[in-house]
Design a protein around this motif. Sequence first.
Motif, mmCIF file in Angstrom:
data_model
loop_
_atom_site.group_PDB
_atom_site.id
_atom_site.type_symbol
_atom_site.label_atom_id
_atom_site.label_comp_id
_atom_site.label_asym_id
_atom_site.label_seq_id
_atom_site.Cartn_x
_atom_site.Cartn_y
_atom_site.Cartn_z
ATOM 1 N N THR A 317 0.794 -1.230 0.000
ATOM 2 C CA THR A 317 0.000 0.000 0.000
ATOM 3 C C THR A 317 0.828 1.282 0.000
ATOM 4 O O THR A 317 0.258 2.370 0.106
ATOM 5 C CB THR A 317 -0.933 0.027 1.226
ATOM 6 N N GLY A 318 2.133 1.176 -0.138
ATOM 7 C CA GLY A 318 2.951 2.386 -0.210
ATOM 8 C C GLY A 318 3.295 2.737 -1.642
ATOM 9 O O GLY A 318 2.706 2.231 -2.600
ATOM 10 N N SER A 319 4.287 3.589 -1.797
ATOM 11 C CA SER A 319 4.752 3.987 -3.126
ATOM 12 C C SER A 319 5.722 2.947 -3.675
ATOM 13 O O SER A 319 6.159 2.030 -2.961
ATOM 14 C CB SER A 319 5.458 5.338 -3.045
ATOM 15 N N MET A 320 6.089 3.094 -4.962
ATOM 16 C CA MET A 320 7.034 2.159 -5.555
ATOM 17 C C MET A 320 8.402 2.265 -4.874
ATOM 18 O O MET A 320 9.072 1.253 -4.646
ATOM 19 C CB MET A 320 7.182 2.389 -7.059
ATOM 20 N N VAL A 321 8.809 3.463 -4.543
ATOM 21 C CA VAL A 321 10.088 3.645 -3.843
ATOM 22 C C VAL A 321 10.065 2.914 -2.509
ATOM 23 O O VAL A 321 11.018 2.208 -2.148
ATOM 24 C CB VAL A 321 10.384 5.148 -3.633
ATOM 25 N N PHE A 380 10.590 2.919 -17.980
ATOM 26 C CA PHE A 380 9.579 3.308 -16.995
ATOM 27 C C PHE A 380 9.239 4.792 -17.161
ATOM 28 O O PHE A 380 10.117 5.638 -17.306
ATOM 29 C CB PHE A 380 10.079 3.070 -15.573
ATOM 30 N N TYR A 381 7.976 5.095 -17.149
ATOM 31 C CA TYR A 381 7.469 6.468 -17.260
ATOM 32 C C TYR A 381 7.976 7.166 -18.525
ATOM 33 O O TYR A 381 8.300 8.345 -18.508
ATOM 34 C CB TYR A 381 7.835 7.284 -16.018
ATOM 35 N N CYS A 382 8.025 6.403 -19.595
ATOM 36 C CA CYS A 382 8.405 6.961 -20.897
ATOM 37 C C CYS A 382 7.269 6.780 -21.893
ATOM 38 O O CYS A 382 6.514 5.800 -21.825
ATOM 39 C CB CYS A 382 9.663 6.276 -21.437
ATOM 40 N N GLY A 383 7.150 7.706 -22.820
ATOM 41 C CA GLY A 383 6.184 7.583 -23.892
ATOM 42 C C GLY A 383 6.703 6.670 -24.989
ATOM 43 O O GLY A 383 7.841 6.183 -24.929
ATOM 44 N N GLU A 397 13.836 9.226 -11.322
ATOM 45 C CA GLU A 397 15.213 9.334 -10.823
ATOM 46 C C GLU A 397 15.373 8.672 -9.457
ATOM 47 O O GLU A 397 16.462 8.199 -9.114
ATOM 48 C CB GLU A 397 15.614 10.804 -10.736
ATOM 49 N N GLU A 398 14.305 8.601 -8.679
ATOM 50 C CA GLU A 398 14.367 7.935 -7.383
ATOM 51 C C GLU A 398 14.299 6.415 -7.526
ATOM 52 O O GLU A 398 14.906 5.678 -6.750
ATOM 53 C CB GLU A 398 13.205 8.402 -6.500
ATOM 54 N N ILE A 399 13.565 5.953 -8.541
ATOM 55 C CA ILE A 399 13.329 4.514 -8.707
ATOM 56 C C ILE A 399 14.527 3.788 -9.310
ATOM 57 O O ILE A 399 14.946 2.723 -8.821
ATOM 58 C CB ILE A 399 12.071 4.286 -9.574
ATOM 59 N N LEU A 400 15.086 4.318 -10.382
ATOM 60 C CA LEU A 400 16.110 3.589 -11.137
ATOM 61 C C LEU A 400 17.311 3.160 -10.302
ATOM 62 O O LEU A 400 17.775 2.010 -10.431
ATOM 63 C CB LEU A 400 16.555 4.418 -12.343
ATOM 64 N N PRO A 401 17.872 4.002 -9.424
ATOM 65 C CA PRO A 401 19.018 3.543 -8.618
ATOM 66 C C PRO A 401 18.680 2.374 -7.692
ATOM 67 O O PRO A 401 19.561 1.571 -7.363
ATOM 68 C CB PRO A 401 19.404 4.792 -7.803
#
Length: 460
Positions: A317-321, A380-383, A397-401
Amino acid sequence: MPQNKSAAINHTINSTINRCFDFVAIDEIQMIVESSFVFSLPNSENARPFYSPLVFYTKHLGKFPNFIVSGTGINYIAIDELMASGTMKAEQFTSHSTISNIQPLDKDAIDAYSRRILSDHNIDAAEIEKFVALVCSFKLCHGRARFIAYILDSFLASRDMEVAISQFVSGLSDIKGDLFPLKFFRRDLEEDKTSFTKVFGADTLGRILCEGITKYMMTGNATLEVHGQLASDAVRYGLGFCEVSKGRIFAVDIVEDAIVECLRYVVPFSDVVRILASQLLRYPKAQMVGLMLEYLVAYALVASLHPGSVNQIKTFTGSMVEYLKSSTAQYQVFFPDHCCGPDILFKDGNTLYIIQVKFVDKISKQERVHACSTTDPQHFYCGRNGSVLRGYETEREEILPLLTNLHLERQVFLHTTTKTTVGMEEVTVINQGKHPRFFDNLDSGMWAVLNSIRDEFNQK
């Protein structure tokens, strides 16, 4: 206060207030109901809500205004108690009733409302047409007026439709955010004010909601036949639009895709899947196949990896990060928002399963390649043109690392009449031919059910 000064004030009040408004309107009533009661009436030590003095003193002035209370979520039982006993007594000829005629906005209403607001802000006619076409086709924002109002506010602030939609999608999936439509429900669950095992008559809250979600996926709408406190709670929690008869709620209609999407963050995941599987086996004619398959595939994946976990599978139930950082999210799946790319994430130790679900009649090579690319974190998050969607730069930028130290297992669940999987060599393809036992921990007949749904769609 000296007695003579008090008398002077009372004289001033009596001599200057000649008439009252026809009504007093109080918005956000639920917040007021839940706040501290801080007022006492003369010769009484009982704590009262703030509007008690308004009623009390207007009565003594010989005025009897109507009080209209409103809010996003209302506990009608508490309102009844407070308005009846907290302000006036039964012998004083007081009456009150529950009125609800709020209806969900359909495409036509969204079209008209958007045009009016944008025209009032002098938006270019061509931009208005583009905006209206976008939101009218974006079913996730259809329903309560708050949704389209949020998108309009975002657009007017940014003048960017892509940013407005991305902010709405992010806000809708942020369970702790202000836009999340079930925030009162989430809060009461966290504070143990309610539970899914809470008994109402011969039923439980959990079973009623699981049945409602399943019915919505099968038919595209659902009615919760509830009354009394449960009806009050269902409206206060934001589950749907109530039906009222003689001042009382007798049913709550779930008519919004957004609510069913949000319910999977709070309703017991395993229970929904079991009821859904049972319904499909008896009547395989689901309307919301995409959402349904996300439930089934996520459950089947975890159950196949951990057969003993079938009663413990939950939705994170939280965010992806937060999910990627968590070390305690055992047997918990995560559903990214619609702009991310993949449909399902499952973190299993140091392995992250990234799954895209496809249920299509035929699929071209280009579409197969695109399905695979949605499981690639670099997309991710790209068109489709490869550029990062506006509004998601920081989140990406927070997710990828956080993915660099994880083993990534990219998968595409594919149900189609197209036999070839050329172009999908970079991922694991889950289909009936390659994984005939994928659903065995749910029901071994599930592939046949999906085939039946496919045949039904092809006949339409």
